[in-house]
Motif scaffolding. Structure first.
Motif, PDB file in Angstrom:
ATOM      1  N   THR A   1       7.904   4.445  -1.360  1.00  0.00           N
ATOM      2  CA  THR A   1       7.847   3.109  -1.927  1.00  0.00           C
ATOM      3  C   THR A   1       8.865   2.183  -1.310  1.00  0.00           C
ATOM      4  OG1 THR A   1       9.352   3.791  -3.693  1.00  0.00           O
ATOM      5  CG2 THR A   1       6.990   3.939  -4.126  1.00  0.00           C
ATOM      6  N   LEU A   2       9.997   2.695  -0.904  1.00  0.00           N
ATOM      7  CA  LEU A   2      11.014   1.862  -0.269  1.00  0.00           C
ATOM      8  C   LEU A   2      11.613   2.612   0.908  1.00  0.00           C
ATOM      9  CD1 LEU A   2      13.038   0.301  -3.223  1.00  0.00           C
ATOM     10  CD2 LEU A   2      11.614  -0.915  -1.601  1.00  0.00           C
TER      11      LEU A   2
ATOM     12  N   LEU B   1       3.889  -0.521   0.508  1.00  0.00           N
ATOM     13  CA  LEU B   1       2.970  -0.738  -0.604  1.00  0.00           C
ATOM     14  C   LEU B   1       2.100   0.490  -0.837  1.00  0.00           C
ATOM     15  CD1 LEU B   1       1.712  -4.399  -0.095  1.00  0.00           C
ATOM     16  CD2 LEU B   1       3.695  -3.580  -1.365  1.00  0.00           C
ATOM     17  N   LYS B   2       1.835   0.750  -2.108  1.00  0.00           N
ATOM     18  CA  LYS B   2       0.987   1.871  -2.484  1.00  0.00           C
ATOM     19  C   LYS B   2      -0.288   1.346  -3.134  1.00  0.00           C
ATOM     20  CE  LYS B   2       3.073   5.277  -4.550  1.00  0.00           C
ATOM     21  NZ  LYS B   2       3.889   6.016  -5.544  1.00  0.00           N
ATOM     22  N   GLU B   3      -1.274   2.220  -3.208  1.00  0.00           N
ATOM     23  CA  GLU B   3      -2.518   1.937  -3.931  1.00  0.00           C
ATOM     24  C   GLU B   3      -3.179   0.652  -3.424  1.00  0.00           C
ATOM     25  OE1 GLU B   3      -1.294   1.925  -7.990  1.00  0.00           O
ATOM     26  OE2 GLU B   3      -1.011   4.089  -8.074  1.00  0.00           O
ATOM     27  N   LEU B   4      -3.207   0.487  -2.109  1.00  0.00           N
ATOM     28  CA  LEU B   4      -3.804  -0.707  -1.539  1.00  0.00           C
ATOM     29  C   LEU B   4      -5.314  -0.759  -1.733  1.00  0.00           C
ATOM     30  CD1 LEU B   4      -1.827  -1.075   1.813  1.00  0.00           C
ATOM     31  CD2 LEU B   4      -1.830  -2.663  -0.101  1.00  0.00           C
ATOM     32  N   TYR B   5      -5.930   0.380  -1.961  1.00  0.00           N
ATOM     33  CA  TYR B   5      -7.384   0.434  -2.092  1.00  0.00           C
ATOM     34  C   TYR B   5      -7.823   0.524  -3.551  1.00  0.00           C
ATOM     35  CZ  TYR B   5      -7.160   1.086   2.918  1.00  0.00           C
ATOM     36  OH  TYR B   5      -6.900   0.911   4.269  1.00  0.00           O
ATOM     37  N   GLN B   6      -6.902   0.188  -4.461  1.00  0.00           N
ATOM     38  CA  GLN B   6      -7.208   0.144  -5.884  1.00  0.00           C
ATOM     39  C   GLN B   6      -6.947  -1.259  -6.406  1.00  0.00           C
ATOM     40  OE1 GLN B   6      -5.050   3.199  -8.003  1.00  0.00           O
ATOM     41  NE2 GLN B   6      -5.434   4.738  -6.429  1.00  0.00           N
TER      42      GLN B   6
ATOM     43  N   SER C   1      -0.229  -3.584   8.167  1.00  0.00           N
ATOM     44  CA  SER C   1       0.464  -2.360   7.803  1.00  0.00           C
ATOM     45  C   SER C   1       0.928  -2.409   6.355  1.00  0.00           C
ATOM     46  CB  SER C   1       1.669  -2.153   8.721  1.00  0.00           C
ATOM     47  OG  SER C   1       2.502  -1.131   8.234  1.00  0.00           O
ATOM     48  N   SER C   2       0.954  -1.253   5.700  1.00  0.00           N
ATOM     49  CA  SER C   2       1.422  -1.186   4.318  1.00  0.00           C
ATOM     50  C   SER C   2       2.919  -1.440   4.211  1.00  0.00           C
ATOM     51  CB  SER C   2       1.094   0.188   3.712  1.00  0.00           C
ATOM     52  OG  SER C   2       1.689   1.228   4.471  1.00  0.00           O
ATOM     53  N   LEU C   3       3.627  -1.432   5.323  1.00  0.00           N
ATOM     54  CA  LEU C   3       5.045  -1.798   5.332  1.00  0.00           C
ATOM     55  C   LEU C   3       5.147  -3.319   5.395  1.00  0.00           C
ATOM     56  CD1 LEU C   3       8.014  -0.705   5.540  1.00  0.00           C
ATOM     57  CD2 LEU C   3       7.792  -1.093   7.994  1.00  0.00           C
ATOM     58  N   ARG C   4       5.643  -3.934   4.337  1.00  0.00           N
ATOM     59  CA  ARG C   4       5.698  -5.392   4.269  1.00  0.00           C
ATOM     60  C   ARG C   4       7.148  -5.855   4.130  1.00  0.00           C
ATOM     61  NH1 ARG C   4       0.293  -6.825   2.477  1.00  0.00           N
ATOM     62  NH2 ARG C   4      -0.991  -5.202   3.454  1.00  0.00           N
TER      63      ARG C   4
ATOM     64  N   ARG D   1      -0.917 -10.629  -5.517  1.00  0.00           N
ATOM     65  CA  ARG D   1      -2.315 -10.484  -5.127  1.00  0.00           C
ATOM     66  C   ARG D   1      -2.457 -10.249  -3.618  1.00  0.00           C
ATOM     67  NH1 ARG D   1      -6.946 -11.679  -7.898  1.00  0.00           N
ATOM     68  NH2 ARG D   1      -8.813 -12.135  -6.684  1.00  0.00           N
ATOM     69  N   ARG D   2      -1.581 -10.838  -2.847  1.00  0.00           N
ATOM     70  CA  ARG D   2      -1.674 -10.710  -1.399  1.00  0.00           C
ATOM     71  C   ARG D   2      -0.791  -9.599  -0.833  1.00  0.00           C
ATOM     72  NH1 ARG D   2      -3.744 -15.014   1.722  1.00  0.00           N
ATOM     73  NH2 ARG D   2      -4.842 -16.540   0.457  1.00  0.00           N
ATOM     74  N   GLY D   3      -0.090  -8.889  -1.699  1.00  0.00           N
ATOM     75  CA  GLY D   3       0.753  -7.806  -1.216  1.00  0.00           C
ATOM     76  C   GLY D   3       1.956  -8.285  -0.441  1.00  0.00           C
ATOM     77  N   LEU D   4       2.548  -9.398  -0.867  1.00  0.00           N
ATOM     78  CA  LEU D   4       3.730  -9.951  -0.208  1.00  0.00           C
ATOM     79  C   LEU D   4       4.928  -9.760  -1.130  1.00  0.00           C
ATOM     80  CD1 LEU D   4       4.785 -11.574   2.263  1.00  0.00           C
ATOM     81  CD2 LEU D   4       4.494 -13.634   0.854  1.00  0.00           C
TER      82      LEU D   4
END
Length: 362
Positions: A19-20, A32-37, A123-126, A163-166
């Motif tokens: 997570t971090l 970020l986790k659970e990007l497809y949920q 990438s899930s790393l934001r 909502r945008r994963g930022l």
């Protein structure tokens, strides 16, 4: 050196359980986790409302994964929304104060849809961003809004970022902040002062935003928006900026998040060629010693997605490296932008090659 290598490794493989990033690396970047949920609030379990909620969930998932605001207008995405159940792995209802529809989408199918529509996956790393926000009211009084603010514009900003994963945060505006930075500093964008005040938060970048009444001379029938805003984004030496307009001041925060996300995702989206070998040239400046140039080459070579590194030029100040990649450069670029030893330099060469500055570790 080993800590920096770990940073790159995490960014490339994208471990789902992380997570971090390790705090000792000195970055606040979030995995970020659970990007497809996704969860959608519903009023009932009726089939018609379920279909609409599934479509909304797929739209939100595509946006969070790609950061591409234009994606929802693509014909392939419109077709996918009509056949949304083809992308669903499972769904269910959850009840707390509200009724929610929870859905999980098929990762491979969603990824293929995004790439077939001509976009890419962020990438899930934001990067985590610190937002300094000053809002002007009808009486031209200016106020800096912080983490404790319950203003609607701040709520909308937070909702849009989620909502945008930022990953974002606002300053505490406590005694430490008040002694360091003022409304005038933020309004005038005195970046030396803002950067100094931001250091305590250890974020990856800084957003400075200002919201104000639109100049009456600029309000026309074609552009009737009564409120305006402008923003700048700083990550290392990278700079982006933009402006927004809206009828209601509360809408401006979400619009800034949209524009910031569009800029970041455009830089870091991973295209459909990420599984093929490709070449990429990286120039690193401020390598004043040959030992530093060798250290930079070793750092690049240590990345799992890099199959080969060759130093093709070194002039005592800068070195040019030719990399062979088993990944899209966008994925490695983000890890490099967030690195402690490499500082991104604004702009690229005409050929799209990347330019970084070497930071000696003490």
């Amino acid at each position: 050196m080993r800590q920096v290598i770990v940073l790159f490794w995490l960014a490339i493989v994208g471990l789902s359980g992380m997570t971090l990033l390790t705090p000792s690396v000195g970055h606040a970047a979030v995995e970020l986790k659970e990007l497809y949920q996704f969860r959608v609030q519903v009023n009932s379990q009726s089939p018609s409302e379920r279909q609409q909620a599934l479509q909304e969930a797929l739209q939100a998932t595509l946006l969070k994964l790609s950061g591409d605001s234009q994606l929802e207008d693509h014909p392939l995405v419109n077709q996918a929304l009509r056949n949304v159940r083809d992308y669903v792995v499972q769904y269910g209802y959850q009840q707390d104060e509200q009724l929610w529809l929870w859905v999980q989408f098929d990762q491979s199918q969603v990824d293929q849809l995004i790439q077939a529509a001509g976009s890419g996956i962020w990438s899930s790393l934001r990067p985590r961003l610190l937002v300094w926000l000053v809002v002007e009211n009808d009486d031209l009084e200016r106020e800096m809004l912080g983490a404790d603010s319950e203003a609607i514009v701040v709520q909308q900003l937070r909702n849009a970022a989620a909502r945008r994963g930022l990953p974002i945060q606002l300053p505490l505006l406590d005694l430490n902040d008040s002694m360091t930075v003022s409304v005038i500093d933020v309004w005038a964008r005195f970046m030396d002062t803002i950067t100094f005040a931001s250091a305590r938060y250890s974020t990856d970048g800084i957003v400075v935003a200002r919201f104000y009444r639109t100049d009456p001379s600029q309000v026309t029938e074609q552009q009737p928006e009564r409120w305006s805003g402008d923003w700048t984004l700083h990550i290392g030496e990278l700079r982006w900026s933009g402006s927004v307009r809206a009828m209601d001041r509360s809408e401006l925060g979400a619009m800034v998040v949209r524009d910031v996300t569009d800029q970041l995702a455009a830089r870091y989206r991973i295209g459909s060629t990420s599984d093929t070998l490709q070449g990429w040239t990286v120039t690193i400046d401020h390598l004043r010693r040959l030992e530093s140039a060798i250290a930079a080459e070793q750092l690049l070579s240590a990345m799992p997605a890099v199959t080969d590194v060759q130093m093709v030029r070194y002039n005592g100040q800068a070195a040019q490296f030719r990399l062979r990649l088993q990944a899209d450069p966008a994925r490695i670029r983000q890890a490099m932008d967030l690195s402690k030893q490499l500082q991104a330099v604004s702009g690229e060469t005409d050929s799209g090659d990347a330019v970084f500055r070497w930071i000696e570790q003490r």
